[in-house]
Structures are given as structure tokens and as C-alpha cells.
Design a protein around this motif. Structure first.
Motif, PDB file in Angstrom:
ATOM      1  N   TYR A  56       0.853  -1.192   0.000  1.00 49.05           N
ATOM      2  CA  TYR A  56       0.000   0.000   0.000  1.00 49.05           C
ATOM      3  C   TYR A  56       0.887   1.239   0.000  1.00 49.05           C
ATOM      4  CZ  TYR A  56      -3.494   3.436   1.515  1.00 49.05           C
ATOM      5  OH  TYR A  56      -4.313   4.535   1.605  1.00 49.05           O
ATOM      6  N   GLY A  57       0.986   1.892  -1.149  1.00 50.80           N
ATOM      7  CA  GLY A  57       1.810   3.085  -1.279  1.00 50.80           C
ATOM      8  C   GLY A  57       3.071   2.811  -2.066  1.00 50.80           C
ATOM      9  N   LEU A  58       3.298   3.616  -3.096  1.00 52.04           N
ATOM     10  CA  LEU A  58       4.502   3.445  -3.922  1.00 52.04           C
ATOM     11  C   LEU A  58       5.773   3.636  -3.124  1.00 52.04           C
ATOM     12  CD1 LEU A  58       5.764   3.079  -6.738  1.00 52.04           C
ATOM     13  CD2 LEU A  58       5.488   5.536  -7.101  1.00 52.04           C
ATOM     14  N   ASP A  59       5.703   4.446  -2.071  1.00 50.73           N
ATOM     15  CA  ASP A  59       6.885   4.675  -1.235  1.00 50.73           C
ATOM     16  C   ASP A  59       7.449   3.383  -0.675  1.00 50.73           C
ATOM     17  OD1 ASP A  59       4.283   4.988   0.153  1.00 50.73           O
ATOM     18  OD2 ASP A  59       5.507   4.993   1.965  1.00 50.73           O
ATOM     19  N   LYS A  60       6.586   2.381  -0.444  1.00 51.35           N
ATOM     20  CA  LYS A  60       7.047   1.093   0.089  1.00 51.35           C
ATOM     21  C   LYS A  60       7.938   0.360  -0.910  1.00 51.35           C
ATOM     22  CE  LYS A  60       4.507   1.319   3.892  1.00 51.35           C
ATOM     23  NZ  LYS A  60       3.587   2.433   3.573  1.00 51.35           N
ATOM     24  N   LEU A  61       7.823   0.701  -2.194  1.00 49.11           N
ATOM     25  CA  LEU A  61       8.632   0.048  -3.224  1.00 49.11           C
ATOM     26  C   LEU A  61       9.901   0.811  -3.554  1.00 49.11           C
ATOM     27  CD1 LEU A  61       6.170  -1.271  -5.987  1.00 49.11           C
ATOM     28  CD2 LEU A  61       7.387  -2.589  -4.262  1.00 49.11           C
ATOM     29  N   ILE A  62       9.874   2.143  -3.461  1.00 51.71           N
ATOM     30  CA  ILE A  62      11.005   2.917  -4.008  1.00 51.71           C
ATOM     31  C   ILE A  62      11.867   3.588  -2.932  1.00 51.71           C
ATOM     32  CG2 ILE A  62       9.747   3.306  -6.148  1.00 51.71           C
ATOM     33  CD1 ILE A  62       9.343   6.199  -5.280  1.00 51.71           C
ATOM     34  N   PHE A  63      11.382   3.704  -1.704  1.00 55.54           N
ATOM     35  CA  PHE A  63      12.183   4.356  -0.655  1.00 55.54           C
ATOM     36  C   PHE A  63      12.819   3.304   0.239  1.00 55.54           C
ATOM     37  CE2 PHE A  63       9.290   8.356  -0.761  1.00 55.54           C
ATOM     38  CZ  PHE A  63      10.003   8.843  -1.836  1.00 55.54           C
TER      39      PHE A  63
END
Length: 267
Positions: free
Chosen positions: A260-267
Motif C-alpha cells: 500500500y503506497g509506492l513509497d514502500k517500493l522505491i524508498f
């Protein structure tokens, strides 16, 4: 040469869908294998998106197209009324959904999480794909540790179906994890016009603006003793979401379950 990732775009006739079609066709590591839209017309998807023909025709049935084209990833920009069914169908076919359609509830997210476990397939739900928006949310969380009085203003085009936006909700959820719940404003304040103070989430106020000419914009306003702080992000065109969409397509098959949330993939 590494194998290309096979991608299907659902909602390909919409404004975001057309942008995704253009982005996927421009990425040499991706292969567009299918496009779906309720208004499936057997037109070339690239032509609909303003490009030379690519040979991929727009169809109207998701399940049939998934079976015929065998994608690994489905990018979904459709409508809240159909997105849950779209996700379920994709997961049943062992296809990883990358979903930008908003309007999903906590109950919906829990159900999607159960589906990903049942079908052993990953899924990304992203309220916002703009990298700047993700940074705006991260900076807002940091600021809320020092400025607990906060209101969120989100601005979108007048064709958006849900309010508040998924980005505003995720921002409020993230901020709440960093601060104690407090009652903002005067304890005896009265709304002369109901709703004029916006929606309330854990003491915070969220205001939704819908006007033609807007794309996607958000301000997080903080108030403190003798000072204010504003953190703002603006998506001027829908191209701003494409780097995030492509990053998600490249990475979603390398993870598990619901993200849930793109941040979990890229940060």
C-alpha cells in the motif's frame, strides 16, 4: 538480453490510461500485450493514445484479454465502482495489479490482502504515483512532529469521482502515526454552513476542491506559535505520474502480498 515484462493496461481509453500506454511503449524493458476499457472498440491502443499503430487492439472484457495475452502486470486506472472486481480477476490469473484507481476502503484493502495470500500474487495500491507527492507526504510527517495543528487542502479536476483524494487520506494516516490526536480549532466553533470546515480525520481537517483546469494538487498547512508552514505539491500534467508507474511495474513482481503506497517500493 533480459526478458521484457508483459504489461496490460486496464482503462486504456481514459486520460491516465492513455498516458500509461505511451509510457509502457516508450520503455524498452516493457512489452505492451493488452489494453482493456469498458468502451472496447477494437481500435489500436497506440492510435488512441496519439501514437503510430502498435498492433495492440482495445478490448472490452478483462478476463478474456488476460487469458489471451498472459501479462505479468496489469496497470489499472479505471473507476472505484469496478476496481475491486478488476483486482480480483487479475489476481486469479496470477497477474500483479498496479492500481492507481482510488476510492478503496480499509475493508477493501484487507480483502485484497487476503486475495494476494490466496493466489500467491503481489499487488500495489498507490494513492499517488508522483515522486514529488511521495516526498510531500514524507516531509509532512516530519513536520507534524513539531507542528501538530494541521489541515490538508487537496485540489483536483472536476471529473474526479471520490473525495477526499487517496493522497489526502494517506497523508492524514501517515501524519497521525507521528502525532497525538488533538482537537483543533476553537472548542465552541460552529459551522454556519455544514461542511465548511471540511471533513475530519483524527482531529485533522481535510478540504477537497474540484474545479476544471486542475490536475492534482495538495497543500499540507501547519500552524504553530507565531508561524505557519506550508508543504505543497503540484502535478501540472499527468506525465508526472509515469516515472512512478513504470517503477512500480518494474518492481511489483519482486515483492509479495499487498503493498500500500509506492513509497514502500522505491524508498
Amino acid at each position: 538480453m533480459s526478458k521484457k515484462i508483459r504489461v496490460l493496461v486496464n482503462g486504456a481509453r481514459g486520460r491516465m490510461g492513455k498516458e500509461v500506454v505511451r509510457a509502457v511503449l516508450s520503455d524498452p524493458a516493457l512489452q505492451l500485450v493488452g489494453t482493456v476499457d469498458p468502451a472496447g472498440t477494437e481500435e489500436d491502443a497506440a492510435v488512441i493514445a496519439g501514437l503510430p499503430p502498435c498492433g495492440i487492439l482495445l478490448t472490452g472484457d478483462l478476463a478474456t484479454t488476460l487469458e489471451a495475452t498472459k501479462p505479468e502486470v496489469m496497470v489499472d486506472f479505471t473507476v472505484p465502482q469496478s476496481v475491486m472486481e478488476n483486482i480480483h480477476i487479475a489476481l486469479q490469473h496470477k497477474v500483479s495489479p498496479v492500481v492507481g484507481t482510488t476510492g478503496l476502503s480499509e475493508k477493501d484493502l484487507q480483502e485484497i490482502k487476503e486475495w494476494t495470500a490466496r493466489y500467491e500474487t503481489s499487488c500495489l495500491i498507490a494513492p499517488n504515483f508522483a515522486i514529488g507527492a511521495l516526498l510531500m507526504m514524507r516531509f509532512a510527517c516530519e513536520a507534524s512532529r513539531f507542528f501538530p495543528h494541521v489541515e490538508i487542502m487537496e485540489y483536483h479536476h472536476d471529473q474526479k469521482l471520490d473525495a477526499p483524494s487517496g493522497t489526502a487520506i494517506k497523508t492524514a494516516e501517515a501524519i497521525q502515526e507521528e502525532r497525538q490526536k488533538i482537537k483543533q480549532g476553537h472548542p465552541d466553533e460552529e459551522e454556519i454552513i455544514v461542511g465548511s470546515r471540511g471533513g475530519e480525520y483524527e482531529g485533522m481537517r481535510i478540504h477537497s476542491i474540484r474545479l476544471p483546469g486542475l490536475v492534482a494538487h495538495q497543500e499540507v498547512l501547519f500552524g504553530g506559535l507565531g508561524q505557519t508552514l506550508t508543504i505543497r505539491h503540484d502535478s501540472i500534467t499527468r506525465e508526472s505520474f509515469m516515472p512512478g508507474v513504470l517503477a512500480a511495474v518494474h518492481r511489483i513482481r519482486k515483492t509479495e502480498g499487498l503493498v500500500y503506497g509506492l513509497d514502500k517500493l522505491i524508498f
